[in-house]
Scaffold this motif. Structure first.
Motif, mmCIF file in Angstrom:
data_model
loop_
_atom_site.group_PDB
_atom_site.id
_atom_site.type_symbol
_atom_site.label_atom_id
_atom_site.label_comp_id
_atom_site.label_asym_id
_atom_site.label_seq_id
_atom_site.Cartn_x
_atom_site.Cartn_y
_atom_site.Cartn_z
ATOM 1 N N ASP A 1 0.842 -1.194 0.000
ATOM 2 C CA ASP A 1 0.000 0.000 0.000
ATOM 3 C C ASP A 1 0.878 1.244 0.000
ATOM 4 O O ASP A 1 1.742 1.410 0.858
ATOM 5 C CB ASP A 1 -0.910 -0.023 1.226
ATOM 6 C CG ASP A 1 -1.978 1.032 1.194
ATOM 7 O OD1 ASP A 1 -1.622 2.228 1.089
ATOM 8 O OD2 ASP A 1 -3.160 0.685 1.298
ATOM 9 N N ALA A 2 0.659 2.103 -0.978
ATOM 10 C CA ALA A 2 1.473 3.318 -1.116
ATOM 11 C C ALA A 2 1.186 4.334 -0.020
ATOM 12 O O ALA A 2 1.983 5.239 0.205
ATOM 13 C CB ALA A 2 1.225 3.949 -2.486
ATOM 14 N N ILE A 3 0.068 4.187 0.676
ATOM 15 C CA ILE A 3 -0.283 5.122 1.754
ATOM 16 C C ILE A 3 0.183 4.589 3.105
ATOM 17 O O ILE A 3 0.876 5.266 3.847
ATOM 18 C CB ILE A 3 -1.805 5.393 1.764
ATOM 19 C CG1 ILE A 3 -2.217 6.064 0.445
ATOM 20 C CG2 ILE A 3 -2.206 6.263 2.962
ATOM 21 C CD1 ILE A 3 -3.700 6.161 0.220
ATOM 22 N N ASP B 1 1.457 -4.605 3.377
ATOM 23 C CA ASP B 1 1.099 -5.501 2.285
ATOM 24 C C ASP B 1 -0.401 -5.735 2.317
ATOM 25 O O ASP B 1 -0.982 -5.977 3.387
ATOM 26 C CB ASP B 1 1.836 -6.826 2.406
ATOM 27 C CG ASP B 1 3.303 -6.698 2.043
ATOM 28 O OD1 ASP B 1 3.676 -5.727 1.361
ATOM 29 O OD2 ASP B 1 4.079 -7.579 2.448
ATOM 30 N N SER B 2 -1.037 -5.662 1.167
ATOM 31 C CA SER B 2 -2.485 -5.800 1.043
ATOM 32 C C SER B 2 -2.818 -6.574 -0.211
ATOM 33 O O SER B 2 -1.953 -6.894 -1.021
ATOM 34 C CB SER B 2 -3.138 -4.411 0.968
ATOM 35 O OG SER B 2 -2.919 -3.673 2.134
ATOM 36 N N LEU B 3 -4.113 -6.844 -0.377
ATOM 37 C CA LEU B 3 -4.611 -7.504 -1.580
ATOM 38 C C LEU B 3 -5.616 -6.595 -2.271
ATOM 39 O O LEU B 3 -6.446 -5.957 -1.612
ATOM 40 C CB LEU B 3 -5.293 -8.833 -1.231
ATOM 41 C CG LEU B 3 -4.415 -9.894 -0.570
ATOM 42 C CD1 LEU B 3 -5.256 -11.068 -0.087
ATOM 43 C CD2 LEU B 3 -3.341 -10.375 -1.534
ATOM 44 N N VAL C 1 -6.588 5.972 -11.513
ATOM 45 C CA VAL C 1 -5.584 6.205 -10.473
ATOM 46 C C VAL C 1 -6.194 5.772 -9.149
ATOM 47 O O VAL C 1 -7.224 6.280 -8.726
ATOM 48 C CB VAL C 1 -5.173 7.693 -10.417
ATOM 49 C CG1 VAL C 1 -4.232 7.936 -9.244
ATOM 50 C CG2 VAL C 1 -4.532 8.117 -11.725
ATOM 51 N N ILE C 2 -5.546 4.804 -8.524
ATOM 52 C CA ILE C 2 -5.962 4.307 -7.211
ATOM 53 C C ILE C 2 -4.831 4.623 -6.258
ATOM 54 O O ILE C 2 -3.748 4.038 -6.365
ATOM 55 C CB ILE C 2 -6.275 2.794 -7.281
ATOM 56 C CG1 ILE C 2 -7.444 2.566 -8.258
ATOM 57 C CG2 ILE C 2 -6.590 2.254 -5.905
ATOM 58 C CD1 ILE C 2 -7.752 1.133 -8.530
ATOM 59 N N PRO C 3 -5.059 5.558 -5.333
ATOM 60 C CA PRO C 3 -3.970 6.043 -4.483
ATOM 61 C C PRO C 3 -3.215 4.954 -3.724
ATOM 62 O O PRO C 3 -2.007 5.065 -3.516
ATOM 63 C CB PRO C 3 -4.666 6.995 -3.510
ATOM 64 C CG PRO C 3 -5.916 7.402 -4.185
ATOM 65 C CD PRO C 3 -6.316 6.233 -5.045
ATOM 66 N N GLU C 4 -3.899 3.893 -3.325
ATOM 67 C CA GLU C 4 -3.244 2.829 -2.573
ATOM 68 C C GLU C 4 -2.234 2.052 -3.396
ATOM 69 O O GLU C 4 -1.308 1.463 -2.853
ATOM 70 C CB GLU C 4 -4.284 1.844 -2.023
ATOM 71 C CG GLU C 4 -5.164 2.395 -0.928
ATOM 72 C CD GLU C 4 -6.328 3.230 -1.464
ATOM 73 O OE1 GLU C 4 -7.058 3.787 -0.649
ATOM 74 O OE2 GLU C 4 -6.509 3.343 -2.695
ATOM 75 N N LEU C 5 -2.420 2.035 -4.709
ATOM 76 C CA LEU C 5 -1.521 1.299 -5.580
ATOM 77 C C LEU C 5 -0.433 2.222 -6.101
ATOM 78 O O LEU C 5 -0.700 3.344 -6.493
ATOM 79 C CB LEU C 5 -2.291 0.696 -6.760
ATOM 80 C CG LEU C 5 -3.466 -0.191 -6.410
ATOM 81 C CD1 LEU C 5 -4.139 -0.692 -7.664
ATOM 82 C CD2 LEU C 5 -3.062 -1.346 -5.530
ATOM 83 N N LYS C 6 0.773 1.731 -6.118
ATOM 84 C CA LYS C 6 1.874 2.537 -6.652
ATOM 85 C C LYS C 6 1.623 2.770 -8.118
ATOM 86 O O LYS C 6 1.224 1.876 -8.857
ATOM 87 C CB LYS C 6 3.211 1.829 -6.459
ATOM 88 C CG LYS C 6 3.629 1.752 -5.024
ATOM 89 C CD LYS C 6 4.965 1.053 -4.912
ATOM 90 C CE LYS C 6 5.367 0.968 -3.449
ATOM 91 N NZ LYS C 6 6.579 0.206 -3.275
ATOM 92 N N GLN C 7 1.875 3.966 -8.569
ATOM 93 C CA GLN C 7 1.652 4.326 -9.981
ATOM 94 C C GLN C 7 2.990 4.323 -10.691
ATOM 95 O O GLN C 7 3.727 5.291 -10.672
ATOM 96 C CB GLN C 7 0.984 5.702 -10.082
ATOM 97 C CG GLN C 7 -0.303 5.823 -9.297
ATOM 98 C CD GLN C 7 -1.392 4.873 -9.784
ATOM 99 O OE1 GLN C 7 -1.607 4.733 -10.966
ATOM 100 N NE2 GLN C 7 -2.041 4.203 -8.859
ATOM 101 N N ASP C 8 3.335 3.202 -11.304
ATOM 102 C CA ASP C 8 4.610 3.083 -12.043
ATOM 103 C C ASP C 8 4.385 3.271 -13.517
ATOM 104 O O ASP C 8 3.441 2.910 -14.090
ATOM 105 C CB ASP C 8 5.250 1.718 -11.800
ATOM 106 C CG ASP C 8 5.685 1.574 -10.354
ATOM 107 O OD1 ASP C 8 6.040 2.573 -9.716
ATOM 108 O OD2 ASP C 8 5.659 0.427 -9.866
#
Length: 158
Positions: free
Chosen positions: A64-66, A70-72, A151-158
């Protein structure tokens, strides 16, 4: 994979279109080289225009980027059956992760969002269309993201 399970068919008049999917519903897809992200496929059923066909979703483990935990994330959730709930509980125990994000990227998968939201009340629900809000007015606090560039803030945006 038994391809006969996924053939489109129409049930006889008066019969249920929903029959159980046999075998494991959650299967590993691909571990990453650094073991930080693992992906699983989810098998289920989908009914469209009175035709029954296979439905597929994904589960991915991520950091989780926030919160940095570790999450699903579940992408395109399928019908949530008792068997799938049991397999999800095992997956969460084995990975030591919780389902914190559910994302419906397409229109068909909106049909199952309420059951996923009820089963995982702490998970954030993301949808990629305002139409889902009209089709699922009882869905609690969905977040609409851009369909083409979500864009989902919890997911890293690569």
């Amino acid at each position: 994979i038994n391809t006969n399970e996924y053939k489109i068919h129409q049930p006889p008049m008066g019969h249920s279109a929903s029959k159980p999917v046999e075998g494991d519903l959650i299967k590993p897809f691909a571990p990453s080289p650094d073991d930080n992200a693992t992906i699983w496929t989810i098998r289920g059923r989908q009914q469209f225009l009175k035709m029954e066909m296979g439905g597929f979703g994904l589960i991915a483990k991520y950091q989780d980027a926030i919160s940095s935990k570790d999450s699903l994330v579940v992408i395109n959730p399928v019908e949530l059956t008792e068997k799938l709930i049991q397999e999800l509980q095992v997956l969460q125990q084995e990975t030591k992760c919780t389902i914190d994000v559910v994302f419906s990227a397409g229109d068909w998968h909106h049909k199952h969002l309420i059951s996923w939201s009820n089963q995982f009340p702490d998970a954030k629900i993301y949808v990629a269309s305002d139409r889902v809000l009209k089709k699922q007015p009882l869905l609690k606090n969905p977040i609409v993201v851009d369909r083409l560039l979500p864009v989902i803030p919890e997911l890293k945006q690569d």
